[in-house]
Motif scaffolding. Structure first.
Motif, PDB file in Angstrom:
ATOM      1  N   HIS A 151      36.030  57.428  41.815  1.00 39.54           N
ATOM      2  CA  HIS A 151      37.250  57.966  42.654  1.00 39.54           C
ATOM      3  C   HIS A 151      36.586  58.920  43.443  1.00 39.54           C
ATOM      4  O   HIS A 151      37.174  59.215  44.855  1.00 39.54           O
ATOM      5  N   TYR A 152      35.757  59.939  43.131  1.00 37.68           N
ATOM      6  CA  TYR A 152      35.117  60.873  43.848  1.00 37.68           C
ATOM      7  C   TYR A 152      34.223  59.923  45.062  1.00 37.68           C
ATOM      8  O   TYR A 152      34.249  60.449  46.400  1.00 37.68           O
ATOM      9  N   LEU A 153      33.496  59.023  44.984  1.00 35.28           N
ATOM     10  CA  LEU A 153      32.703  58.499  45.852  1.00 35.28           C
ATOM     11  C   LEU A 153      33.650  57.638  46.975  1.00 35.28           C
ATOM     12  O   LEU A 153      33.251  57.573  48.188  1.00 35.28           O
ATOM     13  N   GLY A 154      34.874  57.265  46.496  1.00 34.63           N
ATOM     14  CA  GLY A 154      35.842  56.816  47.419  1.00 34.63           C
ATOM     15  C   GLY A 154      36.205  57.895  48.446  1.00 34.63           C
ATOM     16  O   GLY A 154      36.830  57.610  49.676  1.00 34.63           O
ATOM     17  N   PHE A 155      36.074  59.046  48.167  1.00 33.73           N
ATOM     18  CA  PHE A 155      35.940  60.259  49.237  1.00 33.73           C
ATOM     19  C   PHE A 155      34.874  60.865  49.565  1.00 33.73           C
ATOM     20  O   PHE A 155      34.806  61.901  49.990  1.00 33.73           O
ATOM     21  N   GLY A 156      33.933  59.937  49.577  1.00 34.34           N
ATOM     22  CA  GLY A 156      32.459  60.283  50.143  1.00 34.34           C
ATOM     23  C   GLY A 156      31.802  61.272  49.151  1.00 34.34           C
ATOM     24  O   GLY A 156      30.895  61.894  49.802  1.00 34.34           O
TER      25      GLY A 156
ATOM     26  N   VAL B 283      44.469  65.634  42.297  1.00 30.46           N
ATOM     27  CA  VAL B 283      45.537  65.824  43.510  1.00 30.46           C
ATOM     28  C   VAL B 283      45.534  64.745  44.341  1.00 30.46           C
ATOM     29  O   VAL B 283      46.143  63.770  44.763  1.00 30.46           O
ATOM     30  N   VAL B 284      44.224  64.593  45.302  1.00 29.86           N
ATOM     31  CA  VAL B 284      44.264  63.690  46.096  1.00 29.86           C
ATOM     32  C   VAL B 284      43.767  62.137  45.743  1.00 29.86           C
ATOM     33  O   VAL B 284      44.313  61.253  46.397  1.00 29.86           O
ATOM     34  N   TYR B 285      43.499  61.988  44.582  1.00 30.05           N
ATOM     35  CA  TYR B 285      43.468  60.565  44.168  1.00 30.05           C
ATOM     36  C   TYR B 285      44.626  60.341  43.216  1.00 30.05           C
ATOM     37  O   TYR B 285      45.636  59.211  43.492  1.00 30.05           O
TER      38      TYR B 285
END
Length: 312
Positions: free
Chosen positions: A45-50, A257-259
């Motif tokens: 999830h985090y890596l999907g947002f860089g 929140v963002v994921y």
């Protein structure tokens, strides 16, 4: 104003580059025996947002926006700047008594008691550490409510005009185990009750629901429900055509929140044909920023009553 020499902003923390993600997650779950497969999933999830959580940037923005008469420090529970390092710097600067503003508005073990425990550990590790007094819970403070009411209005403006009057407000917060949330002991039910108060104040006369997101742990352990994605499906089946998701349980954006809302819940709505917008978090809304100054200026600090945070 209380006799404070500094303000300490205490937050959860988050990674700011891909190589930070795994060590950050290991800090978060230390001692909880979380399976590696679950960490792998969240790491994606985090890596999907860089590999960057928005929470640290939002903390910096909040600190920059504050207009207080004392120095402001910032310490995180799970990532840099760590609380212990910040408390050490406060001691070196000669700070003897500080107020702590937690970036969580509610009473619960994870949103208050764990913060206080981490502050206590940081103080114990630092010689001549300052006294640190938590500012009170602010879930019903007019500044927080006004900020979230404005965020809902901004979100409604993003819907087609014909949907704005009939859109359902769906407030979301982090789920917790039912046994914690509804324990009959001291403080049992405070978390859910406070969230309902805040949601009702923001919603006013509009129809609204409180639902839950971001549950973790084994499926055999009951957590607060309904889950936000399940609830969107139920609303669509009931004929609801437009929804505003309101992350009332969070004061700033971060990965949950963002994921969980902007990716997972948004995909459910898209698949259903349900028109969906997400309200912003309080962030640096002027009323929320001024609320921090109000709390700092209250003549009598309200120390945490341990019982409010043990069970919920």
């Amino acid at each position: 104003m209380g006799s404070y020499e500094a303000l300490l902003v205490v937050s959860f923390g988050g990674p700011e580059r891909p190589e930070d993600v795994r060590p950050f997650l290991e800090n978060v779950v230390r001692g909880r025996n979380v399976p590696a497969a679950r960490l792998d999933e969240v790491e994606r999830h985090y890596l999907g947002f860089g590999g960057v959580s928005p929470i640290n940037a939002q903390c910096r923005d909040l600190i920059e926006a504050l207009e207080v008469d004392v120095p402001v420090y910032w310490g995180n529970r799970n990532w840099h700047p760590f609380l212990e390092d910040t408390v050490r710097r406060m001691a070196a600067d000669g700070v003897r008594r500080a107020a702590a503003f937690l970036t969580s508005a509610y009473s619960s073990y994870s949103s208050c008691r764990q913060y206080l425990d981490d502050i206590a550990r940081a103080r114990a590790a630092v010689p001549d550490a300052p006294e640190i007094v938590r500012l009170r819970h602010y879930y019903d403070h007019p500044g927080f409510i006004a900020a979230m009411t404005d965020r809902v209005a901004e979100a409604l403006a993003g819907l087609p005009e014909g949907d704005r009057g009939k859109a359902r407000l769906v407030f979301t917060a982090h789920s917790v185990p039912v046994a914690m949330a509804r324990n009959a002991g001291p403080g049992g039910g405070a978390y859910e009750a406070q969230l309902r108060v805040a949601s009702g104040l923001v919603a006013g006369d509009r129809e609204w629901d409180l639902v839950w997101q971001s549950r973790s742990g084994p499926p055999s352990v009951p957590w607060l429900e309904p889950d936000v994605c399940d609830h969107l499906t139920a609303l669509h089946a009931a004929g609801v055509e437009a929804v505003v998701l309101v992350p009332i349980g969070f004061v700033s954006d971060h990965m949950e929140v963002v994921y969980d809302l902007d990716v997972e819940a948004a995909e459910v709505a898209r698949r259903l044909g349900l028109r969906l917008v997400r309200a912003g978090t309080a962030g640096t809304h002027p009323r929320f920023v001024s609320m921090v100054n109000d709390l700092l200026s209250e003549p009598e600090p309200v120390s945490c009553d341990t019982s409010c945070c043990l069970f919920s």
